[in-house]
Motif scaffolding. Sequence first.
Motif, PDB file in Angstrom:
ATOM      1  N   ASP A  10      43.336  41.949  52.437  1.00 49.52           N
ATOM      2  CA  ASP A  10      41.955  42.048  52.893  1.00 49.52           C
ATOM      3  C   ASP A  10      40.935  41.893  51.778  1.00 49.52           C
ATOM      4  O   ASP A  10      39.797  42.285  51.933  1.00 49.52           O
ATOM      5  CB  ASP A  10      41.750  43.412  53.576  1.00 49.52           C
ATOM      6  CG  ASP A  10      42.133  44.562  52.660  1.00 49.52           C
ATOM      7  OD1 ASP A  10      42.247  45.696  53.144  1.00 49.52           O
ATOM      8  OD2 ASP A  10      42.333  44.306  51.450  1.00 49.52           O
ATOM      9  N   GLY A  11      41.313  41.337  50.659  1.00 51.65           N
ATOM     10  CA  GLY A  11      40.379  41.115  49.569  1.00 51.65           C
ATOM     11  C   GLY A  11      40.133  42.314  48.693  1.00 51.65           C
ATOM     12  O   GLY A  11      39.453  42.207  47.673  1.00 51.65           O
ATOM     13  N   SER A  12      40.669  43.470  49.068  1.00 53.26           N
ATOM     14  CA  SER A  12      40.498  44.618  48.186  1.00 53.26           C
ATOM     15  C   SER A  12      41.839  45.258  47.836  1.00 53.26           C
ATOM     16  O   SER A  12      42.070  45.628  46.700  1.00 53.26           O
ATOM     17  CB  SER A  12      39.573  45.662  48.804  1.00 53.26           C
ATOM     18  OG  SER A  12      40.122  46.180  49.989  1.00 53.26           O
ATOM     19  N   TYR A  20      43.419  44.455  30.497  1.00 58.57           N
ATOM     20  CA  TYR A  20      44.202  44.998  31.604  1.00 58.57           C
ATOM     21  C   TYR A  20      43.697  46.391  31.912  1.00 58.57           C
ATOM     22  O   TYR A  20      43.396  47.155  31.010  1.00 58.57           O
ATOM     23  CB  TYR A  20      45.671  45.155  31.191  1.00 58.57           C
ATOM     24  CG  TYR A  20      46.590  44.030  31.528  1.00 58.57           C
ATOM     25  CD1 TYR A  20      47.862  44.277  32.013  1.00 58.57           C
ATOM     26  CD2 TYR A  20      46.229  42.714  31.349  1.00 58.57           C
ATOM     27  CE1 TYR A  20      48.737  43.263  32.302  1.00 58.57           C
ATOM     28  CE2 TYR A  20      47.104  41.681  31.643  1.00 58.57           C
ATOM     29  CZ  TYR A  20      48.366  41.965  32.113  1.00 58.57           C
ATOM     30  OH  TYR A  20      49.239  40.945  32.399  1.00 58.57           O
ATOM     31  N   THR A  21      43.677  46.728  33.170  1.00 59.76           N
ATOM     32  CA  THR A  21      43.490  48.120  33.547  1.00 59.76           C
ATOM     33  C   THR A  21      44.655  48.515  34.434  1.00 59.76           C
ATOM     34  O   THR A  21      44.916  47.857  35.454  1.00 59.76           O
ATOM     35  CB  THR A  21      42.158  48.333  34.283  1.00 59.76           C
ATOM     36  OG1 THR A  21      41.082  47.926  33.443  1.00 59.76           O
ATOM     37  CG2 THR A  21      41.972  49.791  34.651  1.00 59.76           C
ATOM     38  N   ILE A  80      40.317  46.654  40.408  1.00 69.56           N
ATOM     39  CA  ILE A  80      38.886  46.659  40.109  1.00 69.56           C
ATOM     40  C   ILE A  80      38.249  45.455  40.787  1.00 69.56           C
ATOM     41  O   ILE A  80      38.812  44.353  40.770  1.00 69.56           O
ATOM     42  CB  ILE A  80      38.657  46.669  38.586  1.00 69.56           C
ATOM     43  CG1 ILE A  80      39.148  48.005  38.035  1.00 69.56           C
ATOM     44  CG2 ILE A  80      37.199  46.433  38.237  1.00 69.56           C
ATOM     45  CD1 ILE A  80      39.121  48.113  36.541  1.00 69.56           C
ATOM     46  N   SER A  81      37.077  45.659  41.350  1.00 74.65           N
ATOM     47  CA  SER A  81      36.541  44.704  42.328  1.00 74.65           C
ATOM     48  C   SER A  81      36.289  43.311  41.771  1.00 74.65           C
ATOM     49  O   SER A  81      36.456  42.333  42.486  1.00 74.65           O
ATOM     50  CB  SER A  81      35.258  45.263  42.940  1.00 74.65           C
ATOM     51  OG  SER A  81      34.285  45.467  41.936  1.00 74.65           O
ATOM     52  N   ASN A  82      35.912  43.162  40.519  1.00 74.68           N
ATOM     53  CA  ASN A  82      35.624  41.819  40.009  1.00 74.68           C
ATOM     54  C   ASN A  82      36.807  41.208  39.258  1.00 74.68           C
ATOM     55  O   ASN A  82      36.665  40.162  38.626  1.00 74.68           O
ATOM     56  CB  ASN A  82      34.380  41.841  39.118  1.00 74.68           C
ATOM     57  CG  ASN A  82      34.591  42.650  37.853  1.00 74.68           C
ATOM     58  OD1 ASN A  82      35.396  43.580  37.839  1.00 74.68           O
ATOM     59  ND2 ASN A  82      33.887  42.309  36.797  1.00 74.68           N
ATOM     60  N   HIS A  83      37.949  41.863  39.330  1.00 72.64           N
ATOM     61  CA  HIS A  83      39.133  41.326  38.675  1.00 72.64           C
ATOM     62  C   HIS A  83      39.812  40.294  39.571  1.00 72.64           C
ATOM     63  O   HIS A  83      39.770  40.381  40.806  1.00 72.64           O
ATOM     64  CB  HIS A  83      40.112  42.445  38.322  1.00 72.64           C
ATOM     65  CG  HIS A  83      39.671  43.239  37.135  1.00 72.64           C
ATOM     66  ND1 HIS A  83      40.471  44.188  36.538  1.00 72.64           N
ATOM     67  CD2 HIS A  83      38.518  43.215  36.411  1.00 72.64           C
ATOM     68  CE1 HIS A  83      39.835  44.717  35.509  1.00 72.64           C
ATOM     69  NE2 HIS A  83      38.645  44.150  35.422  1.00 72.64           N
ATOM     70  N   PRO A 143      35.009  51.865  36.380  1.00 75.56           N
ATOM     71  CA  PRO A 143      35.909  51.327  37.417  1.00 75.56           C
ATOM     72  C   PRO A 143      37.359  51.667  37.115  1.00 75.56           C
ATOM     73  O   PRO A 143      37.793  51.653  35.961  1.00 75.56           O
ATOM     74  CB  PRO A 143      35.688  49.814  37.331  1.00 75.56           C
ATOM     75  CG  PRO A 143      34.399  49.641  36.646  1.00 75.56           C
ATOM     76  CD  PRO A 143      34.220  50.803  35.737  1.00 75.56           C
ATOM     77  N   GLU A 144      38.111  51.937  38.170  1.00 74.65           N
ATOM     78  CA  GLU A 144      39.517  52.283  38.013  1.00 74.65           C
ATOM     79  C   GLU A 144      40.362  51.497  38.990  1.00 74.65           C
ATOM     80  O   GLU A 144      39.887  51.060  40.037  1.00 74.65           O
ATOM     81  CB  GLU A 144      39.727  53.782  38.285  1.00 74.65           C
ATOM     82  CG  GLU A 144      39.180  54.690  37.216  1.00 74.65           C
ATOM     83  CD  GLU A 144      39.521  56.148  37.499  1.00 74.65           C
ATOM     84  OE1 GLU A 144      39.337  56.969  36.594  1.00 74.65           O
ATOM     85  OE2 GLU A 144      39.952  56.445  38.620  1.00 74.65           O
TER      86      GLU A 144
END
Lengths: 113, 111
Positions: free
Chosen positions: A71-73, A102-103, A26-29, A2-3
């Motif tokens: 929008d949640g992303s 952290y990313t 990243i989606s689950n962050h 994931p990036e």
Amino acid sequence: EPEVTQTPSHQVTQMGQEVILRCVPISNHLYFYWYRQILGQKVEFLVSFYNNEISEKSEIFDDQFSVERPDGSNFTLKIRSTKLEDSAMYFCASSEDGIYGYTFGSGTRLTVV
Amino acid sequence: DQQVKQNSPSLSVQEGRISILNCDYTNSMFDYFLWYKKYPAEGPTFLISISSIKDKNEDGRFTVFLNKSAKHLSLHIVPSQPGDSAVYFCAASQGDDKIIFGKGTRLHILP
């Protein structure tokens, strides 16, 4: 792997114009951040965002700056009326736990002319 | 594909001993490498850097080594102190282009 992605990679804008820098964490962050680095200077913290609100901001993050997670992303940084001194590399980062992991994204270079 | 890799997410070192943090990169055009240190809930702060024309740079307790043929750099901290407990990010850049960060290594200095 994931990036964190940031768009655009380069942005040139005229002084006084509004600019929006975009980031897809990243989606689950759950924790999101913006930093900036003026050329030749250190990386500076701008703002952190958690649970749909700003959790911390620096002195740099004045009324000209705002952040949004529309929008949640996407996670965006808006500069309402850009100044020459806003020219910098802007980094987005996201974190799962808000403490250590952290990313960073690869940055958007903003040039105000 | 990650261009800057820090394969150890965490590292524990006894106080007084040497801490060695490693970083690998894939882009042979990178010409400048940096290490940042980050405490919890704070932004990263610049620690030390090295240009690709050198293989070593030293600043007090911190030394960065660059092995261009292996595309590998490392940060040595000696002696390690409790205040060194933080996350360390390796970063690389090419000319004036953007900095690419690694994912960080959490260093924990044990008393």
